[in-house]
Design a protein around this motif. Structure first.
Motif, PDB file in Angstrom:
ATOM      1  N   LEU A  10       0.807  -1.225   0.000  1.00 16.56           N
ATOM      2  CA  LEU A  10       0.000   0.000   0.000  1.00 16.56           C
ATOM      3  C   LEU A  10       0.839   1.273   0.000  1.00 16.56           C
ATOM      4  CD1 LEU A  10      -2.975  -0.891   2.367  1.00 16.56           C
ATOM      5  CD2 LEU A  10      -2.736  -1.248  -0.099  1.00 16.56           C
ATOM      6  N   GLY A  11       2.130   1.158   0.299  1.00 14.24           N
ATOM      7  CA  GLY A  11       3.024   2.307   0.206  1.00 14.24           C
ATOM      8  C   GLY A  11       3.034   3.261   1.389  1.00 14.24           C
ATOM      9  N   LEU A  12       2.523   2.819   2.554  1.00 13.65           N
ATOM     10  CA  LEU A  12       2.579   3.686   3.731  1.00 13.65           C
ATOM     11  C   LEU A  12       4.004   3.690   4.276  1.00 13.65           C
ATOM     12  CD1 LEU A  12      -0.709   2.677   5.593  1.00 13.65           C
ATOM     13  CD2 LEU A  12      -0.373   4.413   3.826  1.00 13.65           C
ATOM     14  N   ARG A  13       4.451   4.862   4.705  1.00 18.52           N
ATOM     15  CA  ARG A  13       5.818   5.032   5.200  1.00 18.52           C
ATOM     16  C   ARG A  13       5.917   4.591   6.660  1.00 18.52           C
ATOM     17  NH1 ARG A  13       8.959   8.945   7.799  1.00 18.52           N
ATOM     18  NH2 ARG A  13       7.172  10.308   8.095  1.00 18.52           N
ATOM     19  N   ILE A  14       6.905   3.733   6.967  1.00 16.54           N
ATOM     20  CA  ILE A  14       7.148   3.333   8.353  1.00 16.54           C
ATOM     21  C   ILE A  14       7.846   4.487   9.067  1.00 16.54           C
ATOM     22  CG2 ILE A  14       8.407   1.758   9.887  1.00 16.54           C
ATOM     23  CD1 ILE A  14       8.033  -0.421   7.766  1.00 16.54           C
ATOM     24  N   VAL A  15       7.206   4.988  10.108  1.00 23.91           N
ATOM     25  CA  VAL A  15       7.741   6.097  10.893  1.00 23.91           C
ATOM     26  C   VAL A  15       8.559   5.573  12.069  1.00 23.91           C
ATOM     27  CG1 VAL A  15       7.122   8.106  12.322  1.00 23.91           C
ATOM     28  CG2 VAL A  15       5.804   7.575  10.253  1.00 23.91           C
ATOM     29  N   ARG A  16       8.039   4.528  12.718  1.00 22.11           N
ATOM     30  CA  ARG A  16       8.696   3.966  13.902  1.00 22.11           C
ATOM     31  C   ARG A  16       8.271   2.515  14.030  1.00 22.11           C
ATOM     32  NH1 ARG A  16       6.133   6.792  16.913  1.00 22.11           N
ATOM     33  NH2 ARG A  16       7.393   8.634  16.863  1.00 22.11           N
ATOM     34  N   GLU A  17       9.197   1.708  14.484  1.00 15.36           N
ATOM     35  CA  GLU A  17       8.914   0.289  14.681  1.00 15.36           C
ATOM     36  C   GLU A  17       9.640  -0.143  15.946  1.00 15.36           C
ATOM     37  OE1 GLU A  17       8.838  -3.536  11.758  1.00 15.36           O
ATOM     38  OE2 GLU A  17      10.450  -2.103  11.455  1.00 15.36           O
ATOM     39  N   VAL A  18       8.897  -0.675  16.916  1.00 13.51           N
ATOM     40  CA  VAL A  18       9.506  -1.085  18.183  1.00 13.51           C
ATOM     41  C   VAL A  18       8.961  -2.436  18.627  1.00 13.51           C
ATOM     42  CG1 VAL A  18       9.957   1.265  19.004  1.00 13.51           C
ATOM     43  CG2 VAL A  18       7.804   0.172  19.566  1.00 13.51           C
ATOM     44  N   TYR A  19       9.816  -3.194  19.293  1.00 15.50           N
ATOM     45  CA  TYR A  19       9.371  -4.439  19.910  1.00 15.50           C
ATOM     46  C   TYR A  19       9.235  -4.186  21.397  1.00 15.50           C
ATOM     47  CZ  TYR A  19       8.889  -9.272  21.259  1.00 15.50           C
ATOM     48  OH  TYR A  19       8.401 -10.446  21.770  1.00 15.50           O
ATOM     49  N   ARG A  20       8.070  -4.467  21.951  1.00 18.16           N
ATOM     50  CA  ARG A  20       7.799  -4.258  23.374  1.00 18.16           C
ATOM     51  C   ARG A  20       7.897  -5.605  24.079  1.00 18.16           C
ATOM     52  NH1 ARG A  20       2.314  -1.085  22.948  1.00 18.16           N
ATOM     53  NH2 ARG A  20       1.760  -3.121  22.154  1.00 18.16           N
ATOM     54  N   GLN A  21       9.060  -5.887  24.636  1.00 22.93           N
ATOM     55  CA  GLN A  21       9.378  -7.186  25.231  1.00 22.93           C
ATOM     56  C   GLN A  21       8.349  -7.607  26.270  1.00 22.93           C
ATOM     57  OE1 GLN A  21      11.926  -9.308  24.300  1.00 22.93           O
ATOM     58  NE2 GLN A  21      10.921 -10.754  25.668  1.00 22.93           N
ATOM     59  N   GLY A  22       7.956  -6.704  27.142  1.00 24.27           N
ATOM     60  CA  GLY A  22       7.021  -7.029  28.218  1.00 24.27           C
ATOM     61  C   GLY A  22       5.672  -7.508  27.716  1.00 24.27           C
ATOM     62  N   ARG A  23       5.301  -7.096  26.508  1.00 19.25           N
ATOM     63  CA  ARG A  23       4.011  -7.488  25.937  1.00 19.25           C
ATOM     64  C   ARG A  23       4.164  -8.500  24.811  1.00 19.25           C
ATOM     65  NH1 ARG A  23       0.397  -2.211  25.160  1.00 19.25           N
ATOM     66  NH2 ARG A  23      -1.224  -3.497  26.028  1.00 19.25           N
ATOM     67  N   GLN A  24       5.412  -8.857  24.506  1.00 20.23           N
ATOM     68  CA  GLN A  24       5.705  -9.730  23.368  1.00 20.23           C
ATOM     69  C   GLN A  24       4.972  -9.219  22.125  1.00 20.23           C
ATOM     70  OE1 GLN A  24       4.395 -13.450  25.199  1.00 20.23           O
ATOM     71  NE2 GLN A  24       6.522 -14.108  25.171  1.00 20.23           N
ATOM     72  N   SER A  25       5.138  -7.923  21.890  1.00 17.69           N
ATOM     73  CA  SER A  25       4.338  -7.250  20.877  1.00 17.69           C
ATOM     74  C   SER A  25       5.165  -6.274  20.058  1.00 17.69           C
ATOM     75  CB  SER A  25       3.210  -6.466  21.577  1.00 17.69           C
ATOM     76  OG  SER A  25       2.549  -5.619  20.680  1.00 17.69           O
ATOM     77  N   TRP A  26       4.971  -6.332  18.749  1.00 15.59           N
ATOM     78  CA  TRP A  26       5.519  -5.317  17.861  1.00 15.59           C
ATOM     79  C   TRP A  26       4.517  -4.185  17.739  1.00 15.59           C
ATOM     80  CZ3 TRP A  26      10.212  -4.732  15.868  1.00 15.59           C
ATOM     81  CH2 TRP A  26      11.058  -5.845  15.809  1.00 15.59           C
ATOM     82  N   LYS A  27       5.026  -2.969  17.556  1.00 18.59           N
ATOM     83  CA  LYS A  27       4.199  -1.796  17.247  1.00 18.59           C
ATOM     84  C   LYS A  27       4.893  -1.061  16.118  1.00 18.59           C
ATOM     85  CE  LYS A  27       2.161   2.453  19.025  1.00 18.59           C
ATOM     86  NZ  LYS A  27       2.809   3.546  18.298  1.00 18.59           N
ATOM     87  N   CYS A  28       4.152  -0.829  15.064  1.00 12.42           N
ATOM     88  CA  CYS A  28       4.691  -0.131  13.906  1.00 12.42           C
ATOM     89  C   CYS A  28       3.785   1.052  13.597  1.00 12.42           C
ATOM     90  CB  CYS A  28       4.735  -1.087  12.707  1.00 12.42           C
ATOM     91  SG  CYS A  28       5.446  -0.365  11.208  1.00 12.42           S
ATOM     92  N   ASP A  29       4.356   2.251  13.559  1.00 14.69           N
ATOM     93  CA  ASP A  29       3.614   3.451  13.187  1.00 14.69           C
ATOM     94  C   ASP A  29       3.844   3.715  11.710  1.00 14.69           C
ATOM     95  OD1 ASP A  29       2.784   3.916  15.839  1.00 14.69           O
ATOM     96  OD2 ASP A  29       4.658   4.951  16.283  1.00 14.69           O
TER      97      ASP A  29
END
Length: 127
Positions: A26-45
């Protein structure tokens, strides 16, 4: 009071597959990508447009989202495009299948739907 939509958050079943779909297909630009160890979760803006973001989350074993028949809650995500036909051609070239283009009976504007990797309905609406 409310000025605009700031972001929409999605939880995906396969983080890398969905990140690639939203950023590469879709061509959306990745602004930030973090792995949150405590939640075993990725978050990508991902930037949709200036000041508007899509937040992509992964969590261990999320339950599937009921989509059809339509379930209560968020119905779909819609993106404004200049030309639905042009967007459909571009997405088709990237392997995305869109529904036939329709015309909104109230506004006269053209629109269509396709699905993300988790079958979330996404609409393209001619603005």
């Amino acid at each position: 009071m409310l000025k605009a939509i700031h972001h929409v958050a999605l939880i995906c079943s396969d983080y890398e597959r969905s990140r690639d779909f939203y950023s590469k297909t879709l061509g959306l630009r990745i602004v930030r990508e973090v792995y949150r160890q405590g939640r075993q979760s990725w978050k990508c803006d991902l930037e949709v447009s200036p000041g508007v973001a899509l937040e992509l989350f992964s969590f261990p074993s999320p339950p599937p989202r009921p989509s059809r028949p339509e379930a209560q809650g968020l119905r779909h995500l819609a993106f404004a495009v200049d030309s639905v036909a042009d967007a459909v051609r571009e997405l088709s070239g990237r392997g995305v299948t869109c529904e036939p283009i329709r015309v909104d009976e109230y506004t006269g504007r053209r629109f269509t739907f396709f699905a993300d990797p988790d079958d979330l309905p996404i609409e393209l609406y001619e603005a």
